[in-house]
Design a protein around this motif. Sequence first.
Motif, short mmCIF file in Angstrom:
data_model
loop_
_atom_site.label_atom_id
_atom_site.label_comp_id
_atom_site.label_asym_id
_atom_site.label_seq_id
_atom_site.Cartn_x
_atom_site.Cartn_y
_atom_site.Cartn_z
N ASP A 3 -25.65 7.08 -16.65
CA ASP A 3 -25.77 5.62 -15.95
C ASP A 3 -26.84 5.14 -15.35
O ASP A 3 -27.33 4.00 -15.35
N HIS A 4 -28.08 6.27 -15.24
CA HIS A 4 -29.44 5.62 -14.82
C HIS A 4 -30.41 6.28 -15.62
O HIS A 4 -31.04 7.39 -15.40
N PRO A 5 -30.66 5.91 -16.85
CA PRO A 5 -31.94 6.58 -17.76
C PRO A 5 -33.15 6.52 -17.26
O PRO A 5 -34.11 7.43 -17.46
N LEU A 6 -33.52 5.60 -16.04
CA LEU A 6 -35.11 5.81 -15.48
C LEU A 6 -34.76 6.54 -14.09
O LEU A 6 -35.68 6.54 -13.30
N GLY A 7 -33.62 7.13 -13.96
CA GLY A 7 -33.41 8.01 -12.70
C GLY A 7 -32.89 7.21 -11.44
O GLY A 7 -32.81 6.02 -11.52
N VAL A 8 -32.33 8.07 -10.43
CA VAL A 8 -32.15 7.39 -9.29
C VAL A 8 -33.22 7.38 -8.11
O VAL A 8 -32.83 6.94 -7.00
N GLY A 9 -34.34 8.10 -8.34
CA GLY A 9 -35.13 8.07 -7.10
C GLY A 9 -35.54 9.58 -7.08
O GLY A 9 -34.44 10.47 -6.64
N ILE A 10 -36.72 9.93 -6.98
CA ILE A 10 -36.87 11.37 -6.62
C ILE A 10 -36.31 11.70 -5.33
O ILE A 10 -36.38 10.96 -4.34
N ASN A 11 -36.07 12.84 -5.06
CA ASN A 11 -35.44 13.76 -3.69
C ASN A 11 -34.03 12.85 -3.64
O ASN A 11 -33.67 12.84 -2.27
N HIS A 12 -33.40 12.25 -4.43
CA HIS A 12 -32.21 11.70 -4.06
C HIS A 12 -30.88 12.28 -4.88
O HIS A 12 -29.74 11.61 -4.82
N TYR A 13 -30.96 13.47 -5.62
CA TYR A 13 -29.89 13.72 -6.19
C TYR A 13 -28.50 13.93 -5.54
O TYR A 13 -27.53 13.27 -5.59
N VAL A 14 -28.76 14.67 -4.04
CA VAL A 14 -27.73 14.84 -3.31
C VAL A 14 -26.88 13.59 -2.64
O VAL A 14 -25.84 13.68 -2.76
N HIS A 15 -27.78 12.65 -2.44
CA HIS A 15 -27.40 11.45 -1.95
C HIS A 15 -26.51 10.73 -3.17
O HIS A 15 -25.01 10.30 -2.84
N VAL A 16 -26.88 10.44 -4.14
CA VAL A 16 -26.14 9.94 -5.34
C VAL A 16 -25.20 10.67 -5.82
O VAL A 16 -23.71 10.23 -5.77
N ALA A 17 -25.18 12.02 -6.10
CA ALA A 17 -24.16 12.82 -6.39
C ALA A 17 -23.02 12.95 -5.37
O ALA A 17 -21.84 12.92 -5.85
N ARG A 18 -23.17 12.76 -4.06
CA ARG A 18 -22.19 13.11 -3.24
C ARG A 18 -21.65 11.87 -2.85
O ARG A 18 -20.36 11.66 -2.76
N ASP A 19 -22.36 10.95 -2.54
CA ASP A 19 -21.66 9.58 -1.84
C ASP A 19 -21.37 8.57 -2.95
O ASP A 19 -20.74 7.50 -2.77
N LEU A 20 -21.77 8.72 -4.32
CA LEU A 20 -21.43 7.62 -5.23
C LEU A 20 -20.38 8.34 -6.17
O LEU A 20 -20.18 7.57 -7.25
N GLY A 21 -19.76 9.34 -5.91
CA GLY A 21 -18.80 10.05 -6.74
C GLY A 21 -18.94 10.71 -7.87
O GLY A 21 -18.03 11.23 -8.52
N TYR A 22 -20.30 11.10 -8.19
CA TYR A 22 -20.50 11.93 -9.38
C TYR A 22 -20.19 13.44 -9.28
O TYR A 22 -19.75 13.89 -10.16
N SER A 23 -20.41 14.11 -8.01
CA SER A 23 -20.00 15.37 -7.73
C SER A 23 -18.53 15.41 -7.81
O SER A 23 -17.89 16.35 -8.51
N GLU A 24 -17.64 14.35 -7.44
CA GLU A 24 -16.18 14.67 -7.56
C GLU A 24 -15.71 14.47 -8.90
O GLU A 24 -14.98 15.18 -9.38
N ARG A 25 -16.51 13.56 -9.74
CA ARG A 25 -16.24 13.33 -11.06
C ARG A 25 -16.49 14.55 -11.95
O ARG A 25 -15.71 14.72 -12.98
N ALA A 26 -17.54 15.29 -11.34
CA ALA A 26 -17.97 16.27 -12.18
C ALA A 26 -17.10 17.96 -11.95
O ALA A 26 -17.23 18.81 -12.41
N GLY A 27 -16.21 17.73 -10.83
CA GLY A 27 -15.30 18.73 -10.52
C GLY A 27 -16.20 19.82 -9.66
O GLY A 27 -15.75 20.71 -9.26
N VAL A 28 -17.13 19.18 -8.61
CA VAL A 28 -17.64 20.10 -7.50
C VAL A 28 -16.72 20.13 -6.69
O VAL A 28 -16.19 19.12 -6.05
#
Length: 447
Positions: free
Chosen positions: A302-327
């Motif tokens: 969804d973000h080929p240029l990235g979401v910002g360094i040091n931002h993985y947890v914020h995006v994965a947790r709060d924007l639904g990617y972790s839930e979608r991935a089955g975490v």
Amino acid sequence: MKFGVLFLALLAIFPLGLLLRSTPVLRKPFWICFGALPFFAAAIPLFDVGLLSWAGRWVGFVYGLQISIVDILAASALFAMPRGKLPLWCKLPFLFYILAAALSLLQAAEPVAASFGVLQFARIFLVMVVVARASTSDPEVPLLMLKGMAIGIAAHFVAVLYQRFQLHLPQTMGLFIHQNTLGMAAHFVLFPHLALLLAGYRNVRYLVTTVVATIVVVVFTASRAAVGFSVIGLGTLFVTQALAGLTQRKMAVGFAALASLLIVAPLAISTFSNRFELNPLGESQYDERAAFNRAASFILDDHPLGVGINHYVHVARDLGYSERAGVIGFEGNRNNIVHNAYWLTAAEAGYPGVLAFCVMLIVPLFVAWRTGWRMRHTLEGNLLLGFGVTLLVVYLHSFYEWVIFAREIQYLLTMTMGMVFGIALRLRAPAAEGNPLPMKAMRLNAQ
């Protein structure tokens, strides 16, 4: 108080640099201390001074604008050095990655949090440059820094024995906050010292003690990745040394290693049995690493240029990617970072960032192997091969861990990169001119 400490630390850079320049006797303890400090980072209360801290508010591999003791010492050493420049090809890959990380701020939901990561890479870039320049001008600097690392692993060895036999912990972390950090840090000590031992460096007692203590530390982490990749690294180093030419020393060390394996194997089996008895593996039902990797891949799609360094947890947790991935929806899982440094980089800095990241890692690896093999009949050439194995193992290990982004590991990584560049530059200069090695280097090769 912290700003007062920072102000005093910054004031100390200039006088400390003058002291180093005017007092040669301080050179040895300085570089030994410099090599040891990353191993004590978690145990030193004021190791980091935070200009701005988001601890408790932000989850990432760094949570503030920080300056550490290592940064202060690196700046002082840079001031104390004679004039000289590091070739651009040594610095350019690192600078490209810093640029890619800085550009990811444009995609970041919290640019301030992303700037924490950019500053951290700028700090470790300074360390790499300082170590490279010092290793170029003084052939003893890498050996002194390795002694400092050996002191660091010795402290962890004592802590690990206490944690295992007094506290009965199934996985020991030494003086770090997690066993995975200790397992990764051990690679930077084990392979260079073993390379020196195989090459015939005269201080056998120091080398054997360091190698054995490091192996015990790795085993007691009970980390499958740390133990597995350490075994791969040991095999790679022995094969490389055998191809470079067998000697009595290499054969003796090889037989001793086989004998030691018979002793260490039951210890390793017992350690892993204790771990899995208390925390059985459930990967057939739920593979956490695979779920994190899926979340990172969804972010990258969804973000080929990235979401910002040091931002993985914020995006994965709060924007639904972790839930979608089955975490699994526990707080500890959703607040965790993807256990793969390359997926982490790709998700945060996009395709440009992960490309720059890989180039930054590959260049010192190539230099270590190429120059080390060409100079394999010298002590420093063998040391470069040891560094090459170290970097290779760390890079492979990083497919299963993100801790290459932890401050302690980043300092050890850039110190190793700096030593590789410094030794290679010093060995290449006389070779290009058709002259023999400097007398200091010849003395080291004879040890």
